[in-house]
Design a protein around this motif. Structure first.
Motif, PDB file in Angstrom:
ATOM      1  N   ASP A 180       0.836  -1.217   0.000  1.00  0.00           N
ATOM      2  CA  ASP A 180       0.000   0.000   0.000  1.00  0.00           C
ATOM      3  C   ASP A 180       0.864   1.258   0.000  1.00  0.00           C
ATOM      4  O   ASP A 180       0.518   2.263   0.636  1.00  0.00           O
ATOM      5  CB  ASP A 180      -0.934   0.020   1.224  1.00  0.00           C
ATOM      6  N   ASP A 202      -0.103   1.495  -4.084  1.00  0.00           N
ATOM      7  CA  ASP A 202      -1.489   1.258  -3.701  1.00  0.00           C
ATOM      8  C   ASP A 202      -2.457   1.463  -4.868  1.00  0.00           C
ATOM      9  O   ASP A 202      -2.258   2.327  -5.723  1.00  0.00           O
ATOM     10  CB  ASP A 202      -1.880   2.180  -2.543  1.00  0.00           C
ATOM     11  N   GLU A 235      -0.555  -2.479  -7.700  1.00  0.00           N
ATOM     12  CA  GLU A 235      -1.670  -3.330  -7.274  1.00  0.00           C
ATOM     13  C   GLU A 235      -3.008  -2.790  -7.765  1.00  0.00           C
ATOM     14  O   GLU A 235      -3.178  -1.596  -7.964  1.00  0.00           O
ATOM     15  CB  GLU A 235      -1.665  -3.566  -5.754  1.00  0.00           C
TER      16      GLU A 235
HETATM   17 MG    MG Z   1      -4.187  -2.232  -0.632  1.00  0.00          MG
END
Ligand code: MG
Ligand code: C2E
Ligand code: MG
Ligand code: MG
Length: 284
Positions: A180, A202, A235
């Protein structure tokens, strides 16, 4: 009347608060039995090399299916488990299960897979954390270089202690990643000093990349990571154009629904067998 309303508001607030507390207590109690009752499972989300589409590893993600309460999201139960320190036991189970599964995949034709396991800061701070990791590697037979531990920026609140643990993990041969990245406490100056291998950008930043707009922020984070000699993982990639933009930024790796949702072991094996590179026909 005003006074009465005020009182009612308090009552409403109180009862809502009670409901939240009751739910948390229920989850806490049920979670204590969840491992024994086989209610916890792991699903695996592929991590792909963006320029080739090849699966290089996977992130293990925890799932809790309760016979009465149904499916409970880790976003809800992990914080409860952290509050009551249950996460230490649960985290150990996750680590063992993920390493065991990865070893099975290594022995069945996919010896290159690297598994990423999420580690709560509470686990990370246990005095015997590194020993536990070492034991799990020994008992499962997984080579340390195929394990990556994902921790969040919250470890930076205790930089000196965290640095010691990170160095021990590096000595053990295990990889580490900041999850993150960009949402927490990272000071760039500290980042440079920490012995980590990877940053994961993130999803909220990846969401900014749309069909017509590039993201200066994502590009900047990728450059930062590369300049510090770190692997960079994006991500939450959901669209082809996001993968395309990320390849342009020289971001090495990615995860997201575009490639696969987190999948149970059987589904993950199917994904591996097909190793869906066709996603990238348009990228290069
Ligand atoms: Mg996350
Ligand atoms: P995380 O580690 O940042 O994991 C990424 C989350 O994003 C996962 O949610 C994953 O399913 C989801 N995701 C991946 N790709 C996409 C996408 O393309 N679109 C969307 N909308 N979502 C995507 P999940 O599985 O619900 O997990 C949520 C969080 O719970 C994790 O965030 C992690 O912080 C925590 N968590 C999950 N498993 C564990 C665990 O075993 N231990 C600990 N300590 N935390 C865990
Ligand atoms: Mg993660
Ligand atoms: Mg993450």
């Amino acid at each position: 009347v005003a006074k009465e309303n005020g009182k009612n508001n308090y009552q409403f607030f109180d009862s809502e608060l009670n409901e939240i507390t009751a739910r948390k207590m229920k989850l806490d109690t049920e979670l204590r039995r969840a491992i024994k009752r086989n209610q916890l499972t792991l699903v695996y989300q592929p991590k792909v090399e963006l320029c080739t589409g090849k699966t290089i590893g996977m992130e293990a993600l925890l799932r809790w299916n309760h016979p009465q309460l149904g499916f409970i999201s880790p976003v809800e139960f992990i914080p409860v488990a952290e509050e009551t320190a249950q996460i230490v036991n649960i985290g150990k189970w996750v680590l063992e299960t993920a390493c065991k599964q990865t070893k099975i995949w290594h022995d069945s034709g996919f010896p290159y897979l690297c598994v990423s396991v999420n580690v709560s800061v509470l686990q990370f701070r246990q005095h015997d954390f590194v020993d536990k990791v070492k034991t799990v590697l020994e008992t499962t037979g997984l080579s340390p270089e195929f394990l990556e531990l994902e921790i969040t920026e919250s470890i930076m609140q205790n930089v000196n202690e965290s640095k010691v643990v990170l160095h021990k993990l590096r000595d053990l041969g295990v990889k580490t990643s900041i999850d993150d990245f960009g949402t927490g406490y990272s000071s760039l100056h500290i980042l440079k000093e920490l012995p980590i291998d990877t940053i994961k950008i993130d999803k909220t930043f990846i969401d900014d990349i749309d069909e017509h707009a590039h993201s200066a922020m994502v590009k900047t984070i990728v450059d930062l990571g590369l300049n510090l000699n770190l692997n960079v993982v994006a991500e939450g990639i959901e669209y082809q154009y996001q993968a395309h933009a990320l390849v342009g930024y020289k971001c090495g790796y990615g995860q997201g629904y575009l490639f696969s949702k987190p999948a149970n072991p059987v589904e993950f094996e199917k994904y591996l067998a097909s190793d869906n590179r066709s996603f990238f026909k348009h990228v290069n």
